[in-house]
Design a protein around this motif. Structure first.
Motif, short mmCIF file in Angstrom:
data_model
loop_
_atom_site.label_atom_id
_atom_site.label_comp_id
_atom_site.label_asym_id
_atom_site.label_seq_id
_atom_site.Cartn_x
_atom_site.Cartn_y
_atom_site.Cartn_z
N ASN A 43 0.87 -1.17 0.00
CA ASN A 43 0.00 0.00 0.00
C ASN A 43 0.91 1.22 0.00
O ASN A 43 1.52 1.54 1.02
N GLY A 44 0.99 1.86 -1.16
CA GLY A 44 1.91 2.98 -1.29
C GLY A 44 3.33 2.44 -1.25
O GLY A 44 3.67 1.49 -1.92
N GLY A 45 4.16 3.00 -0.39
CA GLY A 45 5.54 2.55 -0.28
C GLY A 45 5.77 1.53 0.82
O GLY A 45 6.90 1.12 1.07
N LEU A 46 4.69 1.12 1.49
CA LEU A 46 4.82 0.18 2.60
C LEU A 46 4.09 -1.13 2.30
O LEU A 46 3.15 -1.17 1.51
N PHE A 47 4.53 -2.17 2.98
CA PHE A 47 3.84 -3.45 2.94
C PHE A 47 3.11 -3.60 4.26
O PHE A 47 3.61 -3.17 5.31
N GLN A 48 1.92 -4.20 4.20
CA GLN A 48 1.14 -4.32 5.43
C GLN A 48 0.56 -5.72 5.59
O GLN A 48 0.09 -6.33 4.65
N TRP A 49 0.66 -6.20 6.81
CA TRP A 49 0.06 -7.46 7.23
C TRP A 49 -1.24 -7.08 7.92
O TRP A 49 -1.26 -6.22 8.79
N PHE A 50 -2.36 -7.67 7.50
CA PHE A 50 -3.65 -7.25 8.02
C PHE A 50 -4.54 -8.44 8.33
O PHE A 50 -4.25 -9.58 7.95
N TYR A 51 -5.62 -8.15 9.04
CA TYR A 51 -6.67 -9.13 9.31
C TYR A 51 -7.97 -8.53 8.84
O TYR A 51 -8.24 -7.35 9.09
N THR A 52 -8.78 -9.32 8.16
CA THR A 52 -10.07 -8.85 7.69
C THR A 52 -11.17 -9.79 8.16
O THR A 52 -10.98 -11.00 8.18
N GLU A 53 -12.28 -9.18 8.56
CA GLU A 53 -13.44 -9.96 9.00
C GLU A 53 -14.68 -9.16 8.66
O GLU A 53 -14.81 -8.00 9.05
N ARG A 54 -15.57 -9.79 7.90
CA ARG A 54 -16.83 -9.15 7.50
C ARG A 54 -16.61 -7.77 6.90
O ARG A 54 -17.30 -6.81 7.22
N GLY A 55 -15.61 -7.67 6.07
CA GLY A 55 -15.33 -6.42 5.37
C GLY A 55 -14.56 -5.39 6.17
O GLY A 55 -14.25 -4.32 5.67
N ASP A 56 -14.27 -5.70 7.43
CA ASP A 56 -13.52 -4.78 8.29
C ASP A 56 -12.05 -5.20 8.29
O ASP A 56 -11.71 -6.26 8.80
N LYS A 57 -11.19 -4.36 7.74
CA LYS A 57 -9.76 -4.66 7.66
C LYS A 57 -9.02 -3.88 8.73
O LYS A 57 -9.18 -2.66 8.86
N ARG A 58 -8.17 -4.62 9.49
CA ARG A 58 -7.33 -3.99 10.50
C ARG A 58 -5.87 -4.25 10.14
O ARG A 58 -5.47 -5.39 9.95
N ILE A 59 -5.10 -3.20 10.04
CA ILE A 59 -3.67 -3.33 9.76
C ILE A 59 -2.98 -3.71 11.07
O ILE A 59 -3.13 -3.02 12.08
N LEU A 60 -2.22 -4.80 11.03
CA LEU A 60 -1.55 -5.29 12.24
C LEU A 60 -0.08 -4.94 12.29
O LEU A 60 0.47 -4.71 13.37
#
Length: 144
Positions: A43-60
């Motif tokens: 995402n842009g210049g960064l890489f992100q590890w995330f969790y998604t549930e029911r359309g809600d994404k949280r960047i971890l």
């Protein structure tokens, strides 16, 4: 993390997961769509590890390099004992579940199963998962 695995890119991670028969319905790697689970993306210049549930994404976690992000994701996935479990069916009948489990044992296919209250305490179901590439030898046992 296993030092023998030398994966540097998201594309290589996706290939390794598929080559090792990880089901891709719980991990969003290289853009595949999931409803719930973890993912890795740029995402842009960064890489992100995330969790998604029911359309809600949280960047971890955030990472500045792809290599660092991929190594983190691979470690998380390998340490997740559920990650390489391929669902083959849910059975209301104890006899049917035992028939499938017996066949898996006969074929020497590693599996994991449990019993859950699917529709409440009076509606117990047996879930059966095949571990890793054992799924290749169990295609005819998948309950569709």
């Amino acid at each position: 993390m296993n030092k023998e695995i030398n994966i540097l890119t998201i594309v290589e991670l996706e290939k390794w997961l598929k080559d090792n028969c990880y089901p891709m319905n719980s991990y969003c790697i290289n853009g595949n769509i999931i409803h719930e689970g973890f993912g890795l993306e740029k995402n842009g210049g960064l890489f992100q590890w995330f969790y998604t549930e029911r359309g809600d994404k949280r960047i971890l976690e955030y990472f500045s390099t792809e290599k660092e992000a991929v190594q983190y994701a691979l470690n998380k996935i390998i340490l997740d004992e559920h990650a390489n479990r391929n669902f083959i069916g849910m059975y209301k009948s104890k006899e049917e579940a035992e028939r499938v489990l017996k066949e898996l044992r006969n074929r020497k296919i590693e599996y994991w199963s449990d019993i859950i209250p699917y529709g409440g305490i009076d509606d117990m179901r047996t879930r059966i998962f095949v571990i890793g590439c054992g799924i290749k030898k169990a295609q005819d046992l998948i309950n569709k």
